[in-house]
Design an enzyme around this catalytic site. Structure first.
Site, PDB file in Angstrom:
ATOM      1  N   LYS A  89      -1.268 -21.148  13.344  1.00 25.23           N
ATOM      2  CA  LYS A  89      -1.243 -20.147  12.283  1.00 25.23           C
ATOM      3  C   LYS A  89      -1.992 -20.727  11.075  1.00 25.23           C
ATOM      4  CE  LYS A  89       2.873 -17.428  13.249  1.00 25.23           C
ATOM      5  NZ  LYS A  89       2.693 -17.577  14.682  1.00 25.23           N
ATOM      6  N   ASP A 123      -3.781 -17.599  15.773  1.00 23.49           N
ATOM      7  CA  ASP A 123      -2.898 -16.433  15.649  1.00 23.49           C
ATOM      8  C   ASP A 123      -3.388 -15.561  14.491  1.00 23.49           C
ATOM      9  OD1 ASP A 123      -1.243 -17.373  17.658  1.00 23.49           O
ATOM     10  OD2 ASP A 123       0.455 -17.836  16.353  1.00 23.49           O
ATOM     11  N   MET A 124      -3.072 -14.263  14.540  1.00 26.78           N
ATOM     12  CA  MET A 124      -3.419 -13.384  13.419  1.00 26.78           C
ATOM     13  C   MET A 124      -2.160 -13.164  12.588  1.00 26.78           C
ATOM     14  SD  MET A 124      -6.000 -11.917  12.068  1.00 26.78           S
ATOM     15  CE  MET A 124      -7.337 -11.420  13.150  1.00 26.78           C
ATOM     16  N   GLN A 153      -4.535  -7.260  16.394  1.00 29.09           N
ATOM     17  CA  GLN A 153      -3.276  -6.508  16.304  1.00 29.09           C
ATOM     18  C   GLN A 153      -3.589  -5.012  16.428  1.00 29.09           C
ATOM     19  OE1 GLN A 153      -2.975  -8.194  12.471  1.00 29.09           O
ATOM     20  NE2 GLN A 153      -1.205  -9.487  12.932  1.00 29.09           N
ATOM     21  N   ARG A 179      -6.536 -12.562  22.248  1.00 24.78           N
ATOM     22  CA  ARG A 179      -5.194 -12.035  22.545  1.00 24.78           C
ATOM     23  C   ARG A 179      -5.069 -10.676  21.860  1.00 24.78           C
ATOM     24  NH1 ARG A 179      -0.985 -15.447  19.749  1.00 24.78           N
ATOM     25  NH2 ARG A 179      -1.261 -16.889  21.478  1.00 24.78           N
ATOM     26  N   LYS A 182       0.699  -6.070  19.489  1.00 19.11           N
ATOM     27  CA  LYS A 182       0.900  -4.886  18.634  1.00 19.11           C
ATOM     28  C   LYS A 182       0.771  -5.248  17.167  1.00 19.11           C
ATOM     29  CE  LYS A 182       3.947  -2.201  21.620  1.00 19.11           C
ATOM     30  NZ  LYS A 182       5.179  -1.415  21.716  1.00 19.11           N
ATOM     31  N   THR A 221       2.353  -8.581  25.419  1.00 23.03           N
ATOM     32  CA  THR A 221       3.332  -7.514  25.192  1.00 23.03           C
ATOM     33  C   THR A 221       4.519  -7.685  26.141  1.00 23.03           C
ATOM     34  OG1 THR A 221       3.670  -5.113  25.092  1.00 23.03           O
ATOM     35  CG2 THR A 221       2.232  -5.907  26.854  1.00 23.03           C
ATOM     36  N   HIS A 222       5.682  -7.146  25.711  1.00 19.85           N
ATOM     37  CA  HIS A 222       6.838  -7.046  26.608  1.00 19.85           C
ATOM     38  C   HIS A 222       7.143  -5.582  26.881  1.00 19.85           C
ATOM     39  CE1 HIS A 222       7.191 -10.213  23.528  1.00 19.85           C
ATOM     40  NE2 HIS A 222       7.306 -10.989  24.568  1.00 19.85           N
ATOM     41  N   ARG A 284      11.936 -12.405  15.085  1.00 18.51           N
ATOM     42  CA  ARG A 284      12.336 -12.070  16.464  1.00 18.51           C
ATOM     43  C   ARG A 284      13.662 -11.309  16.450  1.00 18.51           C
ATOM     44  NH1 ARG A 284       8.017 -13.912  17.141  1.00 18.51           N
ATOM     45  NH2 ARG A 284       7.605 -11.710  17.219  1.00 18.51           N
TER      46      ARG A 284
HETATM   47  C1  LIG Z   1       2.249 -14.170  23.307  1.00 15.25           C
HETATM   48  C2  LIG Z   1       2.424 -13.380  22.037  1.00 15.25           C
HETATM   49  C3  LIG Z   1       1.759 -13.782  20.903  1.00 15.25           C
HETATM   50  C4  LIG Z   1       1.863 -13.042  19.719  1.00 15.25           C
HETATM   51  N1  LIG Z   1       1.077 -13.374  18.641  1.00 15.25           N
HETATM   52  C5  LIG Z   1       1.098 -12.590  17.555  1.00 15.25           C
HETATM   53  C6  LIG Z   1       0.190 -12.789  16.475  1.00 15.25           C
HETATM   54  O1  LIG Z   1      -0.644 -13.701  16.492  1.00 15.25           O
HETATM   55  N2  LIG Z   1       0.275 -11.958  15.406  1.00 15.25           N
HETATM   56  C7  LIG Z   1       1.164 -10.923  15.360  1.00 15.25           C
HETATM   57  O2  LIG Z   1       1.162 -10.176  14.373  1.00 15.25           O
HETATM   58  N3  LIG Z   1       2.039 -10.720  16.362  1.00 15.25           N
HETATM   59  C8  LIG Z   1       2.022 -11.508  17.451  1.00 15.25           C
HETATM   60  N4  LIG Z   1       2.883 -11.250  18.487  1.00 15.25           N
HETATM   61  C9  LIG Z   1       4.018 -10.301  18.299  1.00 15.25           C
HETATM   62  C10 LIG Z   1       3.632  -8.878  18.661  1.00 15.25           C
HETATM   63  O3  LIG Z   1       2.721  -8.401  17.688  1.00 15.25           O
HETATM   64  C11 LIG Z   1       4.859  -7.957  18.711  1.00 15.25           C
HETATM   65  O4  LIG Z   1       5.508  -7.921  17.525  1.00 15.25           O
HETATM   66  C12 LIG Z   1       5.880  -8.329  19.760  1.00 15.25           C
HETATM   67  O5  LIG Z   1       5.272  -8.825  20.900  1.00 15.25           O
HETATM   68  C13 LIG Z   1       6.705  -7.089  20.156  1.00 15.25           C
HETATM   69  O6  LIG Z   1       5.847  -6.092  20.656  1.00 15.25           O
HETATM   70  P1  LIG Z   1       5.837  -5.634  22.193  1.00 15.25           P
HETATM   71  O7  LIG Z   1       4.412  -5.374  22.576  1.00 15.25           O
HETATM   72  O8  LIG Z   1       6.544  -6.599  23.018  1.00 15.25           O
HETATM   73  O9  LIG Z   1       6.512  -4.205  22.168  1.00 15.25           O
HETATM   74  P2  LIG Z   1       7.926  -3.708  21.626  1.00 15.25           P
HETATM   75  O10 LIG Z   1       7.862  -2.215  21.788  1.00 15.25           O
HETATM   76  O11 LIG Z   1       8.246  -4.250  20.287  1.00 15.25           O
HETATM   77  O12 LIG Z   1       8.938  -4.317  22.629  1.00 15.25           O
HETATM   78  C14 LIG Z   1       8.986  -3.867  23.994  1.00 15.25           C
HETATM   79  C15 LIG Z   1      10.291  -4.321  24.620  1.00 15.25           C
HETATM   80  O13 LIG Z   1      10.303  -5.751  24.677  1.00 15.25           O
HETATM   81  C16 LIG Z   1      11.606  -6.226  24.427  1.00 15.25           C
HETATM   82  N5  LIG Z   1      11.586  -7.063  23.221  1.00 15.25           N
HETATM   83  C17 LIG Z   1      10.614  -7.132  22.276  1.00 15.25           C
HETATM   84  N6  LIG Z   1      10.947  -8.062  21.345  1.00 15.25           N
HETATM   85  C18 LIG Z   1      12.160  -8.568  21.718  1.00 15.25           C
HETATM   86  C19 LIG Z   1      13.040  -9.546  21.201  1.00 15.25           C
HETATM   87  N7  LIG Z   1      12.748 -10.223  20.094  1.00 15.25           N
HETATM   88  N8  LIG Z   1      14.185  -9.821  21.865  1.00 15.25           N
HETATM   89  C20 LIG Z   1      14.499  -9.188  23.009  1.00 15.25           C
HETATM   90  N9  LIG Z   1      13.708  -8.237  23.541  1.00 15.25           N
HETATM   91  C21 LIG Z   1      12.574  -7.925  22.921  1.00 15.25           C
HETATM   92  C22 LIG Z   1      12.499  -5.042  24.251  1.00 15.25           C
HETATM   93  O14 LIG Z   1      13.030  -4.725  25.507  1.00 15.25           O
HETATM   94  C23 LIG Z   1      11.531  -3.964  23.809  1.00 15.25           C
HETATM   95  O15 LIG Z   1      11.984  -2.696  24.144  1.00 15.25           O
HETATM   96  C24 LIG Z   1       2.739 -11.929  19.680  1.00 15.25           C
HETATM   97  C25 LIG Z   1       3.417 -11.532  20.829  1.00 15.25           C
HETATM   98  C26 LIG Z   1       3.256 -12.224  22.002  1.00 15.25           C
HETATM   99  C27 LIG Z   1       3.934 -11.728  23.231  1.00 15.25           C
END
Ligand SMILES: Cc1cc2nc3c(=O)[nH]c(=O)nc-3n(C[C@H](O)[C@H](O)[C@H](O)COP(=O)(O)OP(=O)(O)OC[C@H]3O[C@@H](n4cnc5c(N)ncnc54)[C@H](O)[C@@H]3O)c2cc1C
Length: 303
Positions: A89, A123-124, A153, A179, A182, A221-222, A284
């Site tokens: 970062k 990272d952004m 993002q 990468r 969202k 993404t998750h 988180r």
């Molecule tokens: C490898 C990686 C690197 C990242 N790097 C950056 C970055 O450099 N800059 C940045 O701004 N963001 C970063 N992020 C964060 C990202 O922007 C999102 O905020 C985060 O991934 C949640 O978005 P989502 O796509 O998982 O969707 P969401 O709709 O938020 O989540 C989808 C589902 O995932 C599960 N979930 C999500 N978060 C959690 C949690 N904390 N605990 C339990 N379950 C959860 C839930 O079941 C949720 O319904 C990164 C994420 C990942 C995976």
């Protein structure tokens, strides 16, 4: 409403309590703890990207220590044979205080990783950092095209234009590795899309653009809907399995992670560790209201 309440509450909770719930998302405080988690993930078939926690330093003197911590991490991780790369970062190296010093520190880290034929992901961070982080990437990519990548993002209104502007850097010899996530920071509507549906639609548009232009995406993404959308795009564009990877955060949706690996896709887990875990952990926790309910319940029942 709930998010505002959670945001207001978390900083006032006892640190030990927040740690109790955060430890699912953080490998620990030391390199050894991070190595242990990475070994377990590698054994499951996941690659890793290790992040030392810390951001938005106020005193530029901290930047040098942070650089040294990364240099030590890279040596230790390579010596341990971990199958993974590293994420940084830039505000941890003074991006907003002394941009030139930040560049020099991150360059030192990229030099170290490149010496092991490895890779550093920038990272952004929040929207105030985006121009500076793109500039940083441009400079480093010019010198180390195979050893540095950036994050985009999908919630930012500007992202599609940023991707289009960077595509010109790519040649068959200098591939781009981005990468796509969202976006995690609270941004106003003039800067970022706010609704889940709008963000998801832009995510898939950006990802399709990356596949069309041959950019290597880290699909971070998750969200099951986005994973399915990405799999459709991979099939439609006939993307070979060595031209993309999925990425997830340590501690989040491990079952989805295992399913993706079992289906034969490359998956990388973001493994954060270090003493400065509070900011990362509270972001988180805010994403996971169920956990926050548990925290509040445990306070009320004194558990
Ligand atoms: C490898 C990686 C690197 C990242 N790097 C950056 C970055 O450099 N800059 C940045 O701004 N963001 C970063 N992020 C964060 C990202 O922007 C999102 O905020 C985060 O991934 C949640 O978005 P989502 O796509 O998982 O969707 P969401 O709709 O938020 O989540 C989808 C589902 O995932 C599960 N979930 C999500 N978060 C959690 C949690 N904390 N605990 C339990 N379950 C959860 C839930 O079941 C949720 O319904 C990164 C994420 C990942 C995976």
């Amino acid at each position: 409403m709930l998010n505002r309440f959670i945001a207001a509450t978390l900083p006032h909770l006892p640190e030990r309590l927040v740690w109790f719930f955060s430890r699912n998302y953080i490998a620990g405080e030391t390199i050894d703890a991070a190595m242990a988690v990475c070994r377990t993930l590698n054994a499951e078939g996941a690659k890793t990207t290790i992040d030392i926690l810390g951001e938005f330093i106020q005193d530029i003197r901290a930047a040098e220590k942070n650089r040294d911590a990364y240099l030590a991490l890279i040596d230790a991780s390579q010596a341990s044979g971990i199958d993974g790369n590293y994420s940084v970062k830039p505000t941890m190296f003074g991006l907003l205080i002394d941009t030139e010093a930040c560049y020099r520190h991150i360059r030192d880290i990229v030099v170290k990783a490149a010496g092991y034929a490895n890779f550093i992901r920038i990272d952004m961070e929040d929207s105030a950092c985006v121009d500076l982080e793109i500039d940083l990437f441009r400079r480093l990519h010019a010198e180390f095209p195979h050893h540095v990548g950036l994050v985009f993002q999908a919630y930012l209104r500007r992202t599609h234009d940023d991707l289009k502007a960077l595509v010109e850097l790519q040649t068959p010899q200098t591939p781009l590795n981005f990468r796509l996530c969202k976006g995690i920071y609270a941004e106003p509507p003039r800067v970022a899309f706010q609704s889940h549906d709008e963000i998801n639609a832009h995510y898939l548009e950006d990802l399709a653009f990356m596949f069309q232009r041959g950019i290597y995406p880290g699909i971070a993404t998750h969200d099951k809907a986005l994973v399915d959308g990405a799999l459709d795009l991979i099939a439609r564009h006939r993307v070979p399995s060595n031209r993309y990877e999925f990425q997830m955060l340590y501690g989040v949706t491990p079952e989805l992670r295992r399913r993706i690996i079992a289906d034969g896709h490359t998956l990388r887990v973001y493994v954060p560790y270090g003493r400065h875990w509070f900011g990362y952990a509270t972001r988180r926790l805010k994403e996971n209201p169920k956990l926050v309910n548990s925290i509040i319940k445990s306070i009320l029942i004194g558990g």
